[in-house]
Design a protein around this motif. Sequence first.
Motif, PDB file in Angstrom:
ATOM      1  N   SER A 133      -0.540  12.928 -10.649  1.00  0.00           N
ATOM      2  CA  SER A 133       0.281  14.099 -11.027  1.00  0.00           C
ATOM      3  C   SER A 133       0.079  14.449 -12.546  1.00  0.00           C
ATOM      4  CB  SER A 133       1.449  14.289 -10.378  1.00  0.00           C
ATOM      5  OG  SER A 133       2.450  14.823 -11.000  1.00  0.00           O
ATOM      6  N   PHE A 134       0.590  13.176 -13.294  1.00  0.00           N
ATOM      7  CA  PHE A 134       0.725  13.327 -14.685  1.00  0.00           C
ATOM      8  C   PHE A 134      -0.631  13.635 -15.493  1.00  0.00           C
ATOM      9  CE2 PHE A 134       0.597  11.275 -18.949  1.00  0.00           C
ATOM     10  CZ  PHE A 134       1.669  11.720 -19.435  1.00  0.00           C
ATOM     11  N   TYR A 135      -1.574  12.676 -15.143  1.00  0.00           N
ATOM     12  CA  TYR A 135      -2.681  12.694 -15.794  1.00  0.00           C
ATOM     13  C   TYR A 135      -3.777  13.889 -15.489  1.00  0.00           C
ATOM     14  CZ  TYR A 135      -1.466   8.088 -17.489  1.00  0.00           C
ATOM     15  OH  TYR A 135      -0.779   7.109 -18.037  1.00  0.00           O
TER      16      TYR A 135
ATOM     17  N   TRP B   5       0.627  -1.328  -0.090  1.00  0.00           N
ATOM     18  CA  TRP B   5       0.078   0.055  -0.067  1.00  0.00           C
ATOM     19  C   TRP B   5       0.932   1.239   0.119  1.00  0.00           C
ATOM     20  CZ3 TRP B   5      -4.613   0.114  -1.758  1.00  0.00           C
ATOM     21  CH2 TRP B   5      -5.463  -0.703  -1.779  1.00  0.00           C
ATOM     22  N   LEU B   6       1.995   1.081   0.625  1.00  0.00           N
ATOM     23  CA  LEU B   6       2.910   2.323   0.341  1.00  0.00           C
ATOM     24  C   LEU B   6       3.388   2.483  -0.817  1.00  0.00           C
ATOM     25  CD1 LEU B   6       4.957   4.336   1.467  1.00  0.00           C
ATOM     26  CD2 LEU B   6       6.478   2.576   2.034  1.00  0.00           C
ATOM     27  N   THR B   7       3.989   1.554  -1.747  1.00  0.00           N
ATOM     28  CA  THR B   7       4.286   1.988  -3.031  1.00  0.00           C
ATOM     29  C   THR B   7       2.944   2.045  -4.045  1.00  0.00           C
ATOM     30  OG1 THR B   7       4.391  -0.686  -3.112  1.00  0.00           O
ATOM     31  CG2 THR B   7       6.474   0.798  -2.984  1.00  0.00           C
TER      32      THR B   7
ATOM     33  N   THR C 146       0.240   3.502  -3.140  1.00  0.00           N
ATOM     34  CA  THR C 146      -0.080   4.953  -2.951  1.00  0.00           C
ATOM     35  C   THR C 146       0.761   6.056  -3.716  1.00  0.00           C
ATOM     36  OG1 THR C 146      -0.844   4.238  -0.665  1.00  0.00           O
ATOM     37  CG2 THR C 146      -0.714   6.585  -1.385  1.00  0.00           C
ATOM     38  N   ILE C 147       2.128   5.695  -3.455  1.00  0.00           N
ATOM     39  CA  ILE C 147       2.972   6.562  -4.351  1.00  0.00           C
ATOM     40  C   ILE C 147       2.964   6.307  -5.788  1.00  0.00           C
ATOM     41  CG2 ILE C 147       5.558   6.711  -4.964  1.00  0.00           C
ATOM     42  CD1 ILE C 147       6.172   5.749  -2.029  1.00  0.00           C
ATOM     43  N   ASN C 148       2.642   5.044  -6.465  1.00  0.00           N
ATOM     44  CA  ASN C 148       2.366   5.076  -7.899  1.00  0.00           C
ATOM     45  C   ASN C 148       1.007   5.724  -8.396  1.00  0.00           C
ATOM     46  OD1 ASN C 148       4.872   3.607  -7.536  1.00  0.00           O
ATOM     47  ND2 ASN C 148       3.859   1.611  -7.846  1.00  0.00           N
TER      48      ASN C 148
ATOM     49  N   GLN D  71      -0.263   8.344  -6.841  1.00  0.00           N
ATOM     50  CA  GLN D  71      -0.260   9.921  -6.894  1.00  0.00           C
ATOM     51  C   GLN D  71       0.536  10.158  -7.959  1.00  0.00           C
ATOM     52  OE1 GLN D  71      -0.828  12.037  -3.803  1.00  0.00           O
ATOM     53  NE2 GLN D  71      -1.960  10.644  -2.701  1.00  0.00           N
ATOM     54  N   LEU D  72       1.896   9.314  -8.262  1.00  0.00           N
ATOM     55  CA  LEU D  72       2.515  10.074  -9.337  1.00  0.00           C
ATOM     56  C   LEU D  72       1.710   9.996 -10.778  1.00  0.00           C
ATOM     57  CD1 LEU D  72       5.739   7.658  -8.725  1.00  0.00           C
ATOM     58  CD2 LEU D  72       5.638  10.228  -8.405  1.00  0.00           C
ATOM     59  N   LYS D  73       0.678   9.159 -10.787  1.00  0.00           N
ATOM     60  CA  LYS D  73      -0.072   8.988 -12.183  1.00  0.00           C
ATOM     61  C   LYS D  73      -1.005  10.275 -12.056  1.00  0.00           C
ATOM     62  CE  LYS D  73      -0.718   3.981 -12.167  1.00  0.00           C
ATOM     63  NZ  LYS D  73      -1.531   3.110 -12.133  1.00  0.00           N
TER      64      LYS D  73
END
Lengths: 362, 362
Positions: B323-325, B311-313, B315-317, B319-321
């Motif tokens: 931010s892009f989309y 769930w840590l990774t 959540t990071i992934n 949010q990164l997406k």
Amino acid sequence: MVDKPKFNTALHEKDGVNQPESFSASSIANITKLRRKQPTATELVQGILNGNKTALSRAITLVESTNPSHLEKATNVINQCLPHANKSVRIGITGVPGVGKSTFIEAFGKHLTGTGRKVAVLAVDPSSSMSHGSILGDKTRMEELVKDENAYIRPSASGDTLGGVARKTREAIILCEACGFDTIIIETVGVGQSETAVHSMVDFFLLLKIAGAGDELQGIKRGIMEMADLIVINKADGDNIKKAKLAKTEFNRALHLFPAKNSGWQPKVTTCSAINHDGIADVWQIVSEYFEMAKGNHYFNAKRAEQNSYWLTETINEQLKSSFYTREGIAPLLEQYKKAVQNNELSPFAAAQFLLEKYFSK
Amino acid sequence: MVDKPKFNTALHEKDGVNQPESFSASSIANITKLRRKQPTATELVQGILNGNKTALSRAITLVESTNPSHLEKATNVINQCLPHANKSVRIGITGVPGVGKSTFIEAFGKHLTGTGRKVAVLAVDPSSSMSHGSILGDKTRMEELVKDENAYIRPSASGDTLGGVARKTREAIILCEACGFDTIIIETVGVGQSETAVHSMVDFFLLLKIAGAGDELQGIKRGIMEMADLIVINKADGDNIKKAKLAKTEFNRALHLFPAKNSGWQPKVTTCSAINHDGIADVWQIVSEYFEMAKGNHYFNAKRAEQNSYWLTETINEQLKSSFYTREGIAPLLEQYKKAVQNNELSPFAAAQFLLEKYFSK
């Protein structure tokens, strides 16, 4: 080689004396020619469209190159080949070590070239340490096919990340298709993460098994059986025939419990003995039935368009992650927070929030 | 309400005249009190640790809030509850509409509270339009359980994204556990993307089915059967008993064809009639056997630690997406490139490269 003084000007050169063999003009000319002959993108594309396997191999090597300066040329080649690609059927073949993948692909491939098809075999194997070298690459395992004029075998692209290998394989498919190969076989080993990637780049997914599956088959990843359009039980020969037939019945029963596929296709089970070339024609018969159905109901093209979209977003997502995880200073922090999260000292979401703030603040 | 002049100073107020009821001091005091009584994080945590369901509900509402100013307080509450959480068993229950999930959970929950357990029921349902409202939320479907002092039922968190709903549910689990609930049931509907998310937040995954599965059951997502630790065939009553027993045999056979689970657990199949409370004790018996095994071989804790990391990774992934989309200008470009890629005018990788350059150049 003879040691002799070097002269920097032509004035010192004696007339009528032949150069020693190691300095032969023809050797030098050959080397120079080879260096000069690094083909341009357009030359590569021309070669590929003419069905030249050497040009194809060179282009694939270019696509696989990790040298950033090759990227532009590779993209150029791919984009020129794209309009000539997509005219093949793409078949994924998986199975754990020991089921006889190489023997099967050799027999299957020979059957196909025998019917006039042109077959390219590629492999996806990002974690070759896990597969114990069972995946092709080792061309000697396909002695007959490798000599076949209408076949092309390319070992697995090197690379640590599945994303990288997947991209290289997808682009190799395009190049093979532009080169006139109408049947692309993608081999993978059913123990890693690569099956989902392969499933997302083929039209048809074939799972190879053997009967009396004991521990040796337990290594197959969960979920793979549900991906299969066809399960082929190999080594149905000698004492194994009865067991193979029983396994066929069992798998058939199991497959009927699965929900229907979007394609409308009911997955099939068949047996074969690749080593005796028994049942290979039946496999191709089933695969052909699938393609007839999928092209008829337009699922074939819809799936390819969807796969293209998938790889677009997948590539974006992979690169976004890569940008985060390789950012200086993130890795040690991540390790630290991961530990805290595993020990329930911090919620995963709070930890993620903190790490993302670090990343975006730079 | 009586219209009367407003006086801005106390000098104008007449002694001995009562305020009209609508202005009653007690009403005003009540409102002020309510406003003032927005509990602090520590007060909420105290209430939760004392087993106060009102405090629990308020804290979950806080966690679910989309108001950014609530985030810090919510994180504070979660972090204070974390040391008191993790002492429960978490059971995921899925099944398509029509299998009787609510009836089953009511019977199962009542059985558990009857044995002295404290049961919290949460739901994950990001796409409620797909489930046709079959998922709980609608507490009236669990009339008995909702009145049970040792049960707590919370409808699905609202939110469009699975990531958001998953976070809220994960944090609600922590709050329920800190509040003393030792059995957390996460309900989801087996037609969407949510099963993988639920599978990643529970210790045990139960798939509810009915016998004679015709078209009405074909909606279940592929891959879910392989996630199940237990398949329960519900509605095994009256004329259905024979069909249910046959289905049990078939599923048992099918489950044996699947590869072994990392837990070492061989998935089971059982039948029940939730409406008649038949077979419910057997279900709990099997679940208990699993927990005994998984705690014995330390898989239980290892899996929870792994889930936290996941769930840590994740959540990071996510949010990164995000931010892009959601970056201005990306969406229309993406649409345009997606079309080109679907039409084979451009390779997915070349398109991704271009879009990423746009994103990172800002």
